[in-house]
Design a protein around this motif. Structure first.
Motif, PDB file in Angstrom:
ATOM      1  N   LEU A  51       0.816  -1.206   0.000  1.00  0.00           N
ATOM      2  CA  LEU A  51       0.000   0.000   0.000  1.00  0.00           C
ATOM      3  C   LEU A  51       0.852   1.258   0.000  1.00  0.00           C
ATOM      4  O   LEU A  51       0.543   2.244  -0.689  1.00  0.00           O
ATOM      5  N   LEU A  52       1.946   1.248   0.770  1.00  0.00           N
ATOM      6  CA  LEU A  52       2.820   2.424   0.813  1.00  0.00           C
ATOM      7  C   LEU A  52       3.548   2.628  -0.511  1.00  0.00           C
ATOM      8  O   LEU A  52       3.771   3.771  -0.935  1.00  0.00           O
ATOM      9  N   ILE A  53       3.942   1.549  -1.166  1.00  0.00           N
ATOM     10  CA  ILE A  53       4.570   1.686  -2.484  1.00  0.00           C
ATOM     11  C   ILE A  53       3.577   2.273  -3.484  1.00  0.00           C
ATOM     12  O   ILE A  53       3.919   3.149  -4.295  1.00  0.00           O
ATOM     13  N   ALA A  54       2.328   1.799  -3.435  1.00  0.00           N
ATOM     14  CA  ALA A  54       1.299   2.363  -4.317  1.00  0.00           C
ATOM     15  C   ALA A  54       1.067   3.832  -4.009  1.00  0.00           C
ATOM     16  O   ALA A  54       0.913   4.659  -4.926  1.00  0.00           O
ATOM     17  N   LEU A  55       1.062   4.192  -2.718  1.00  0.00           N
ATOM     18  CA  LEU A  55       0.902   5.601  -2.347  1.00  0.00           C
ATOM     19  C   LEU A  55       2.081   6.432  -2.834  1.00  0.00           C
ATOM     20  O   LEU A  55       1.905   7.547  -3.352  1.00  0.00           O
ATOM     21  N   GLY A  56       3.303   5.895  -2.667  1.00  0.00           N
ATOM     22  CA  GLY A  56       4.476   6.616  -3.151  1.00  0.00           C
ATOM     23  C   GLY A  56       4.465   6.801  -4.648  1.00  0.00           C
ATOM     24  O   GLY A  56       4.872   7.846  -5.174  1.00  0.00           O
ATOM     25  N   ASP A  57       3.987   5.794  -5.375  1.00  0.00           N
ATOM     26  CA  ASP A  57       3.890   5.923  -6.828  1.00  0.00           C
ATOM     27  C   ASP A  57       2.912   7.027  -7.213  1.00  0.00           C
ATOM     28  O   ASP A  57       3.161   7.809  -8.132  1.00  0.00           O
ATOM     29  N   ALA A  58       1.785   7.104  -6.491  1.00  0.00           N
ATOM     30  CA  ALA A  58       0.795   8.135  -6.802  1.00  0.00           C
ATOM     31  C   ALA A  58       1.262   9.527  -6.399  1.00  0.00           C
ATOM     32  O   ALA A  58       0.905  10.519  -7.053  1.00  0.00           O
ATOM     33  N   LEU A  59       2.067   9.625  -5.359  1.00  0.00           N
ATOM     34  CA  LEU A  59       2.472  10.939  -4.861  1.00  0.00           C
ATOM     35  C   LEU A  59       3.737  11.474  -5.508  1.00  0.00           C
ATOM     36  O   LEU A  59       3.864  12.699  -5.707  1.00  0.00           O
ATOM     37  N   VAL A  60       4.682  10.599  -5.827  1.00  0.00           N
ATOM     38  CA  VAL A  60       6.030  11.056  -6.181  1.00  0.00           C
ATOM     39  C   VAL A  60       6.379  10.809  -7.637  1.00  0.00           C
ATOM     40  O   VAL A  60       7.081  11.615  -8.255  1.00  0.00           O
ATOM     41  N   TRP A  61       5.910   9.707  -8.225  1.00  0.00           N
ATOM     42  CA  TRP A  61       6.367   9.336  -9.563  1.00  0.00           C
ATOM     43  C   TRP A  61       5.977  10.388 -10.593  1.00  0.00           C
ATOM     44  O   TRP A  61       4.801  10.732 -10.734  1.00  0.00           O
ATOM     45  N   GLN A  62       6.973  10.900 -11.325  1.00  0.00           N
ATOM     46  CA  GLN A  62       6.806  11.896 -12.380  1.00  0.00           C
ATOM     47  C   GLN A  62       6.057  13.130 -11.879  1.00  0.00           C
ATOM     48  O   GLN A  62       5.250  13.723 -12.595  1.00  0.00           O
ATOM     49  N   VAL A  63       6.330  13.522 -10.647  1.00  0.00           N
ATOM     50  CA  VAL A  63       5.754  14.717 -10.044  1.00  0.00           C
ATOM     51  C   VAL A  63       6.896  15.585  -9.537  1.00  0.00           C
ATOM     52  O   VAL A  63       7.859  15.071  -8.952  1.00  0.00           O
ATOM     53  N   VAL A  64       6.823  16.892  -9.763  1.00  0.00           N
ATOM     54  CA  VAL A  64       7.836  17.803  -9.230  1.00  0.00           C
ATOM     55  C   VAL A  64       7.803  17.714  -7.706  1.00  0.00           C
ATOM     56  O   VAL A  64       6.729  17.852  -7.101  1.00  0.00           O
ATOM     57  N   PRO A  65       8.926  17.457  -7.050  1.00  0.00           N
ATOM     58  CA  PRO A  65       8.920  17.269  -5.589  1.00  0.00           C
ATOM     59  C   PRO A  65       8.322  18.476  -4.881  1.00  0.00           C
ATOM     60  O   PRO A  65       8.660  19.619  -5.160  1.00  0.00           O
ATOM     61  N   GLY A  66       7.444  18.207  -3.968  1.00  0.00           N
ATOM     62  CA  GLY A  66       6.778  19.246  -3.195  1.00  0.00           C
ATOM     63  C   GLY A  66       6.203  18.674  -1.922  1.00  0.00           C
ATOM     64  O   GLY A  66       6.843  17.870  -1.225  1.00  0.00           O
ATOM     65  N   LEU A  67       4.968  19.046  -1.627  1.00  0.00           N
ATOM     66  CA  LEU A  67       4.316  18.577  -0.417  1.00  0.00           C
ATOM     67  C   LEU A  67       4.156  17.060  -0.402  1.00  0.00           C
ATOM     68  O   LEU A  67       4.048  16.448   0.669  1.00  0.00           O
ATOM     69  N   SER A  68       4.160  16.444  -1.589  1.00  0.00           N
ATOM     70  CA  SER A  68       3.966  14.997  -1.666  1.00  0.00           C
ATOM     71  C   SER A  68       5.040  14.229  -0.909  1.00  0.00           C
ATOM     72  O   SER A  68       4.761  13.174  -0.321  1.00  0.00           O
ATOM     73  N   LEU A  69       6.274  14.713  -0.902  1.00  0.00           N
ATOM     74  CA  LEU A  69       7.338  14.026  -0.169  1.00  0.00           C
ATOM     75  C   LEU A  69       7.052  14.005   1.330  1.00  0.00           C
ATOM     76  O   LEU A  69       7.251  12.995   2.007  1.00  0.00           O
ATOM     77  N   ALA A  70       6.592  15.138   1.858  1.00  0.00           N
ATOM     78  CA  ALA A  70       6.272  15.198   3.283  1.00  0.00           C
ATOM     79  C   ALA A  70       5.091  14.286   3.609  1.00  0.00           C
ATOM     80  O   ALA A  70       5.079  13.618   4.653  1.00  0.00           O
ATOM     81  N   VAL A  71       4.098  14.235   2.730  1.00  0.00           N
ATOM     82  CA  VAL A  71       2.940  13.362   2.966  1.00  0.00           C
ATOM     83  C   VAL A  71       3.360  11.895   2.956  1.00  0.00           C
ATOM     84  O   VAL A  71       2.933  11.100   3.805  1.00  0.00           O
ATOM     85  N   LEU A  72       4.228  11.524   2.003  1.00  0.00           N
ATOM     86  CA  LEU A  72       4.709  10.145   1.956  1.00  0.00           C
ATOM     87  C   LEU A  72       5.508   9.800   3.199  1.00  0.00           C
ATOM     88  O   LEU A  72       5.337   8.722   3.793  1.00  0.00           O
ATOM     89  N   GLY A  73       6.399  10.696   3.624  1.00  0.00           N
ATOM     90  CA  GLY A  73       7.161  10.445   4.839  1.00  0.00           C
ATOM     91  C   GLY A  73       6.271  10.310   6.065  1.00  0.00           C
ATOM     92  O   GLY A  73       6.501   9.455   6.923  1.00  0.00           O
ATOM     93  N   PHE A 224      12.065   2.281  -9.363  1.00  0.00           N
ATOM     94  CA  PHE A 224      11.551   3.215  -8.356  1.00  0.00           C
ATOM     95  C   PHE A 224      10.784   2.461  -7.275  1.00  0.00           C
ATOM     96  O   PHE A 224      10.936   2.737  -6.081  1.00  0.00           O
ATOM     97  N   TRP A 225       9.940   1.514  -7.664  1.00  0.00           N
ATOM     98  CA  TRP A 225       9.214   0.711  -6.681  1.00  0.00           C
ATOM     99  C   TRP A 225      10.173  -0.087  -5.798  1.00  0.00           C
ATOM    100  O   TRP A 225       9.972  -0.188  -4.589  1.00  0.00           O
ATOM    101  N   THR A 226      11.206  -0.648  -6.440  1.00  0.00           N
ATOM    102  CA  THR A 226      12.177  -1.441  -5.668  1.00  0.00           C
ATOM    103  C   THR A 226      12.898  -0.575  -4.648  1.00  0.00           C
ATOM    104  O   THR A 226      13.044  -0.955  -3.469  1.00  0.00           O
ATOM    105  N   PHE A 227      13.359   0.579  -5.083  1.00  0.00           N
ATOM    106  CA  PHE A 227      14.065   1.477  -4.163  1.00  0.00           C
ATOM    107  C   PHE A 227      13.144   1.951  -3.048  1.00  0.00           C
ATOM    108  O   PHE A 227      13.537   1.998  -1.871  1.00  0.00           O
ATOM    109  N   LEU A 228      11.898   2.274  -3.392  1.00  0.00           N
ATOM    110  CA  LEU A 228      10.951   2.744  -2.397  1.00  0.00           C
ATOM    111  C   LEU A 228      10.644   1.649  -1.377  1.00  0.00           C
ATOM    112  O   LEU A 228      10.596   1.900  -0.166  1.00  0.00           O
TER     113      LEU A 228
END
Length: 502
Positions: A51-73, A224-228
């Protein structure tokens, strides 16, 4: 006489001797129960990881880093806290929550290399707290986590693969299963082919299904999924690393052997250093603080600029020598006083460096490098004060390094929040210094409000002669939102509205 052999244990004895193997049976039952519970917990953690990998894919993949990084963390931390909740005290839970919040706040302000580093370091310490590490070992445990966590991920992955290899379908007759489905499957295929030949609509549907091409997976996305997953998994199983994170090497007796640094060499070095630094301090008193004219060909600006950075390096080396020489001070008060005098002169050199840099900035303006020099000169000055206290009170080296590390961490954390580009632009545009428009145009978008407000020109018009100019970033959605970018856009909008009203 003929002997009769009775094979096996008589039924009466089996019924009467039930107590002989009851302990072993209970132990085996408990072992099976514990193994089943561990398997269930691992399955739960694997589901959370997916579930967290799926969330990280939706928040971070091909997205300019922003608030999504803090939400994922924050999501990773909350899942890790939930899994470790029964083993933690109330105080530990509050401590972990506060540490995670402080670690992620710089990412909300602005995603930059320094804020990412602060977040990773802070979350490493939080993971050590979730593992049950005590506060005294927290810093060392957070550092160990950087090489223990990948090892834990690889070990658990290998064990999972081995467990899958040994899984056998007990109680299932594969031959009977195949024989039971052979006739229905084969007959269904035959009748389906006949019906498709008689029905053109069904035939077209089957052709579309059989000619449908499965899109090839994106290899970069898989990496990316593997690293995440490798980064998230240690947080979910932090308790398994507790003993390795708390590991301490056995204490060894320290034997001081005669070498390059010894009592005699330290005493002689301190005498020479004090004499040499006294010359530099005296010249600074004359040329920087006094009204004595410099020799011909040397301007005050060149004298100030040339001495600022070398003196800072000198102060750093002086602090290092003080740490190495402390065990050799012994009980001789004279040597200890020479060390304190030398540290005081070194601190005076740092103040002279700040004064030199201040004179140079007043003449030529402020830049990022000069602003960084201000910060690190102050840090070095405080570090020298801590070193002097260590020498005077005869504290251990760990006492000094811990406080210096906390000082550096606090300063770096503050640097992730302060808008330095705005400070540089405001200083140079409000002081009587040569206008370095090219340097101002190479600043980030954070300098745009100051440039627009103080020059009366939009940043693009102010920098029209240069290739580089600040560009305002417009986030596409909330994932790319940043607090500093929001403040910049709001300030520019307020300036534009004020100009329209006038």
């Amino acid at each position: 006489m003929k002997t009769m052999i009775v094979r096996g244990i008589p039924l009466a004895m089996q019924q009467d001797g039930w107590w002989l193997n009851s302990a072993e049976r209970e132990t085996a039952d408990r072992s099976d129960t514990g193994r089943h519970q561990r398997r269930q917990r691992d399955l739960t953690r694997a589901a959370m990881l997916g579930l967290l990998i799926a969330l990280g894919d939706a928040l971070v993949w091909q997205v300019v880093p922003g608030l999504s990084l803090a939400v994922l963390g924050a999501a990773v931390f909350l899942v890790g806290l939930g899994l470790a909740w029964p083993r933690l005290s109330a105080r530990t839970r509050v401590t972990a929550g506060a540490g995670a919040m402080l670690s992620l706040l710089p990412l909300v302000e602005l995603v930059q290399p320094l804020s990412v580093l602060v977040a990773l370091a802070g979350l490493s310490a939080v993971a050590a707290v979730l593992a049950g590490v005590q506060r005294a070992d927290l810093m060392r445990a957070a550092l160990r986590l950087w090489w223990i966590a990948p090892t834990q991920t690889v070990t658990d992955s290998v064990q999972s693969v081995r467990a899958l290899q040994h899984v056998s379908p007990r109680g299932i007759d594969l031959r009977a299963l195949a024989m039971g489905w052979a006739l229905p499957g084969l007959a269904t295929l035959i009748f389906g082919a006949l019906l498709a030949g008689a029905n053109p609509v069904l035939d077209r549907v089957l052709i579309q299904i059989t000619t449908w091409e499965v899109p090839a997976p994106d290899m970069w996305r898989l990496w990316f999924w593997t690293f995440l997953g490798a980064a998230i998994w240690p947080v979910l199983v932090a308790y398994r690393m507790r003993e390795r994170l708390r590991y301490r090497r056995p204490a060894r007796a320290t034997v001081v052997r005669p070498g390059l640094i010894n009592a005699q060499s330290v005493a002689r070095s301190l005498v020479a250093f004090n004499a040499l630094f006294a010359v530099q301090t005296g010249m600074d008193v004359l040329y920087l603080y006094g009204d004595v004219a410099l020799p011909e060909g040397i301007s005050p600006a060149s004298y100030a600029h040339r001495g600022a950075y070398p003196l800072l390096a000198t102060a750093l080396l002086a602090g290092l020598f003080a740490v190495l020489a402390r065990p050799h001070l012994g009980a001789r008060p004279v040597v200890r006083m020479l060390m304190m005098l030398w540290l005081a002169q070194t601190l005076a050199l740092v103040f002279a460096s700040v004064w030199r840099l201040d004179l140079y900035v007043d003449t030529f303006g402020l830049t990022r490098l000069r602003l960084a020099a201000y910060i690190w000169m102050d840090v070095v000055a405080v570090g020298l004060g801590i070193t002097a206290q260590q020498v005077w009170q005869d504290r251990p080296t760990g006492w000094m390094t811990t406080r210096c590390a906390i000082l550096g961490a606090v300063v770096l954390y503050a640097c992730t929040i302060v808008n330095f580009d705005n400070l540089v632009a405001q200083h140079n545009l409000t002081r009587n210094v040569p206008e370095d428009r090219k340097m101002l145009c190479e600043l980030s978008e954070a300098a745009m409000p100051a440039i627009t407000r103080l020059t009366g020109m939009h940043a693009s018009a102010f920098c029209d002669r240069y290739y580089f100019h600040p560009t305002l970033f417009q986030p596409d959605d909330w994932r790319e939102w940043g607090f500093r970018n929001w403040r910049v856009r709001r300030s520019l909008a307020a300036i534009a509205n004020q100009g329209a009203a006038e």
